[in-house]
Design an enzyme around this catalytic site. Structure first.
Site, PDB file in Angstrom:
ATOM      1  CG  ASP A 476      -2.041  -0.984   1.175  1.00 42.73           C
ATOM      2  OD1 ASP A 476      -2.166  -1.673   0.146  1.00 42.73           O
ATOM      3  OD2 ASP A 476      -2.785  -1.108   2.165  1.00 42.73           O
ATOM      4  CG  HIS A 480       0.152   3.976   3.796  1.00 45.28           C
ATOM      5  ND1 HIS A 480       0.433   3.529   5.068  1.00 45.28           N
ATOM      6  CD2 HIS A 480      -0.713   3.061   3.279  1.00 45.28           C
ATOM      7  CE1 HIS A 480      -0.222   2.400   5.302  1.00 45.28           C
ATOM      8  NE2 HIS A 480      -0.919   2.100   4.218  1.00 45.28           N
ATOM      9  CD  GLU A 552      -9.827  -3.556   0.125  1.00 43.85           C
ATOM     10  OE1 GLU A 552     -10.569  -4.447   0.572  1.00 43.85           O
ATOM     11  OE2 GLU A 552      -9.049  -2.879   0.836  1.00 43.85           O
ATOM     12  CD  GLU A 556      -7.359   4.433   0.030  1.00 39.83           C
ATOM     13  OE1 GLU A 556      -7.160   5.003   1.111  1.00 39.83           O
ATOM     14  OE2 GLU A 556      -7.483   3.177  -0.066  1.00 39.83           O
TER      15      GLU A 556
END
Length: 740
Positions: A476, A480, A552, A556
């Site tokens: 990820d 972040h 997912e 983002e």
């Protein structure tokens, strides 16, 4: 048309680089070009640069500043206790450079290296000095769809003196990886090749086994082509660069000593014309493939090939939508099935993929209705009053970053509606929250650099594989860091003096997933998360999964590249704007192609399509309706995780109003379930507001809470920036609608 788009691209940059009226003087003094950053010793962004557009609103100032180069900030070095050892599978000559942590071949270098990877159109598995190839069948139901690995053919060396030796990655590139199996087998695994290509480096005897029964085995007269019919209905064709003597029993094919190249392909269609295509292109093989960024909103694929004749490759459905067919020949009848949709034959040494420009804007694309200003200001004042950095309880890099980006939204909304009284408090909050992460004073957590793989990890993630959602094992990263970059970009915009001070830190943080270059001088691998063949990102880092990489939250991922482009705007960096805009556009294309499931789509099976309007977790080899944190029936979570954070770029991600209506209609019944979170409802209502503004507005006003990265201010801004012309027709046109 190409000239037109280039002129348009320059116009967009000129328009977006114009500073806001509150800091024109500071912004003009803050211009520094992408090129100058590349003149630093690391040159970590230099490979295949997009040609920068020319923009110099203040020639004397920019010229003066260009004499002063900044060096990227180096975060404190960490010795991770949880990262795997990269030396187990990478060739020693590769270990001096940063290594990929989210690549399409990541399973080949994790744990035992024996989990399969999907090298379209085949699943490939390497284990104990052998390599297995599978033309996978597809299993589907309403909950998930995945490809089944069966070792249709397994290639090894007879009388191997080291039967337990693992493979070595001897080279890799954007579109290819080369696996060496000792002794003397080298596999060129190039994405989209209808052939598996193996170079036998010295005379050895080969073994090609199958779990099926061999029904028929037919050579040509010269012994350079063999047709292999199996009892599962498959027919495979083996080609060799020179005559090879093969014999077989019920399940094994053996060779006499051979040195040269063999190529193996399945006949996905038994039509004789299909076989003749394979015959015609069997003598030209790719050994590697790379992506080149040379023009705005373009990616060019270039393959290194050997042999003779033209190169045959396969394109996925997104390639076919974006490809410039002037230099290639599409073979419409030559197709392979795939979980990503039909793969179609393309003949050509290079492809150019083009996307319409996406305008990177600070504020809403269509503008906020002026009569709504008082309502937004009322919410804005209350939300800003609640900003208090001393009350933040989370130490998670993800949740902390969301709070930073949430506050940055307040600043931009305040700018857009002209209510600047709240800017000083927002500025202080952003400084108080961002600076400790950049200068290492946060205490319980912070960003560190580790050099075994080459990248930024967190203090907590350096010792705990589960901390920060796996950030310490490169999970990820773009999520972040994207939130932090958004806050940094906004703070650098409203406080250019601060922006200049922390520019080295900001660029180093951004470089973790946005580096274009490669090599020993770079601190980070090339485009850590972005898959240049699928044209979207992966998030799963250095964790082995049977179904390969996964992601997912597409929204983002979009936010990460969008935030990097905004940082380019803040720093007057046209090159960063260009690459950020391109990756933003491609990520949106990938999201709309494979995550957004329309009622009339045909990529996925009918049973999966009928029950799902959006994919939960998308894997290289699987599509799942569930989420990491929620079951499939929590549809509001599935919608929300593909929407958050709510931004101007969300308008482009959900530009197909017809699909938005399908998605919201599919989700709304789930909100009747007991215990549905108010924050998730907010994202559903936001999309409902695209076509039912008043109804959505009333629902938003009744919300009892919001996602930790969202707010009432942001939702009102979204609703009041809707265009009355959005009638739900579903017409999807980026250029006319979004690229002013």
């Amino acid at each position: 048309m190409k000239i037109y788009f280039n002129i348009l691209f320059i116009f967009l940059l000129l328009r977006n680089l114009a500073p806001s009226n509150t800091n024109i003087e500071e912004s003009s003094r803050n211009l520094k070009s992408w090129k100058n950053y590349h003149q630093t010793p690391s040159k970590s962004f230099t490979e295949n640069p997009i040609k920068p557009t020319t923009h110099n609103p203040n020639p004397s100032t920019a010229t003066t500043m260009n004499r002063h180069h900044f060096h990227p900030f180096t975060f404190p070095e960490s010795q991770s206790t949880v990262l795997p050892d990269p030396s187990n599978f990478f060739s020693p000559n590769l270990l001096s450079s940063p290594l990929p942590t989210n690549s399409f071949f990541q399973n080949f270098v994790l744990k035992n290296g024996d989990q399969p990877e999907y090298i379209h159109p085949y699943l490939i598995k390497s284990s104990l000095s052998s390599l297995s190839i599978s033309y996978p069948s597809l299993f589907s139901n309403t909950a998930f769809t995945y490809q089944i690995f069966i070792p249709d053919l397994t290639i090894s060396v007879l009388n191997n003196p080291n039967p337990n030796q693992t493979h070595i990655v001897s080279s890799y590139n954007d579109l290819s990886v080369t696996l060496d199996l000792q002794p003397n087998l080298r596999f060129f695994l190039v994405r989209g090749s209808p052939f598996l290509t193996c170079q036998i480096l010295q005379n050895v005897k080969l073994s090609i086994s199958t779990i099926h029964a061999i029904l028929d085995f037919v050579p040509n007269q010269s012994k350079t082509k063999y047709k292999i019919n199996l009892n599962n209905g498959q027919t495979w064709v083996l080609y060799s660069s020179s005559p090879i003597i093969l014999t077989h029993d019920i399940s094994t094919i053996s060779s006499e000593e051979f040195c040269g190249v063999i190529r193996i392909a399945v006949l996905s269609n038994t039509d004789s014309e299909f076989e003749s295509v394979l015959d015609r292109f069997s003598s030209c093989y790719p050994v590697s493939g790379r992506a080149v960024f040379s023009e705005p909103f373009c990616v060019e694929y270039k393959w290194e090939k050997k042999g003779w004749g033209d190169l045959l490759m396969l394109a996925n459905p997104l390639h076919l939508r974006l490809i410039d067919d002037c230099s290639i020949n599409v073979l419409d009848g030559f197709k392979y099935k795939s979980i990503d949709g039909e793969l179609v034959g393309v003949v050509g040494d290079s492809w150019v993929l083009k996307t319409d420009p996406v305008s990177i804007t600070w504020h809403s694309i269509k503008g906020v209705k002026e009569e709504s200003y008082p309502q937004i200001i009322d919410a804005l004042v209350k939300d800003v009053e609640g900003l208090d950095s001393t009350n933040i309880s989370t130490t998670s890099s993800y949740f902390f970053g969301k709070l930073v980006a949430r506050a940055a939204r307040f600043a931009l909304i305040a700018e857009e509606i002209g209510y600047l009284d709240v800017i000083p408090k927002i500025r202080k909050y952003l400084k108080d929250t961002i600076e400790p992460w950049l200068d290492g004073t946060f205490g319980s957590n912070g960003f560190l650099y580790e050099k075994s793989w080459g990248g930024i990890i967190t203090k907590q993630g350096s010792t705990d594989v589960g901390a920060d959602f796996g950030f310490g094992v490169y999970n990820d990263h773009h999520f972040h860091i994207g939130y932090f970059l958004y806050g940094i970009a906004v703070l650098a915009k409203i406080d250019p003096i601060w922006g200049r001070k922390y520019r080295p830190h900001a660029y180093s943080l951004m470089a973790d997933f946005m580096t274009l270059g490669r090599g020993a001088n770079s601190k980070y691998p090339r485009l850590r998360c972005f898959d240049l063949w699928k044209l979207h990102s992966w998030a799963s880092g250095l964790t082995e999964f049977a179904d390969g990489r996964n992601q997912e939250s597409t929204s983002e991922a979009v936010n990460a590249y969008y935030a990097a482009a905004l940082m380019g705007l803040a720093y007057g960096d046209t090159h960063l704007v260009a690459i950020g805009s391109l990756l933003t556009a491609m990520e949106i294309h990938g999201s709309q192609e494979w995550w957004h499931v329309r009622e009339d789509d045909t990529i996925y099976s009918q049973d999966f399509t009928s029950e799902n309007r959006v994919v939960g977790v998308l894997w290289a080899n699987k599509r799942d309706s569930g989420l990491w944190f929620a079951p499939a029936e929590w549809k509001e979570c599935r919608l929300g995780i593909q929407v958050l954070p709510l931004l101007p770029i969300t308008e482009v991600l959900f530009s197909d109003v017809g699909f938005v209506k399908e998605l919201v209609k599919w989700t709304l019944p789930a909100l009747e379930r007991e215990g549905v979170g108010e924050g998730w409802k907010g994202f559903v209502y936001a999309l409902e507001g695209v076509y039912e503004k008043e109804i959505a507005l009333e629902k938003i006003r009744r919300l009892g809470g919001h996602d930790d990265g969202n707010s009432l201010t942001n939702l009102l801004w979204w609703i009041f920036s809707r265009d009355e012309s959005e009638d739900g027709s579903g017409k999807h046109c980026w250029f006319g609608h979004y690229c002013h």
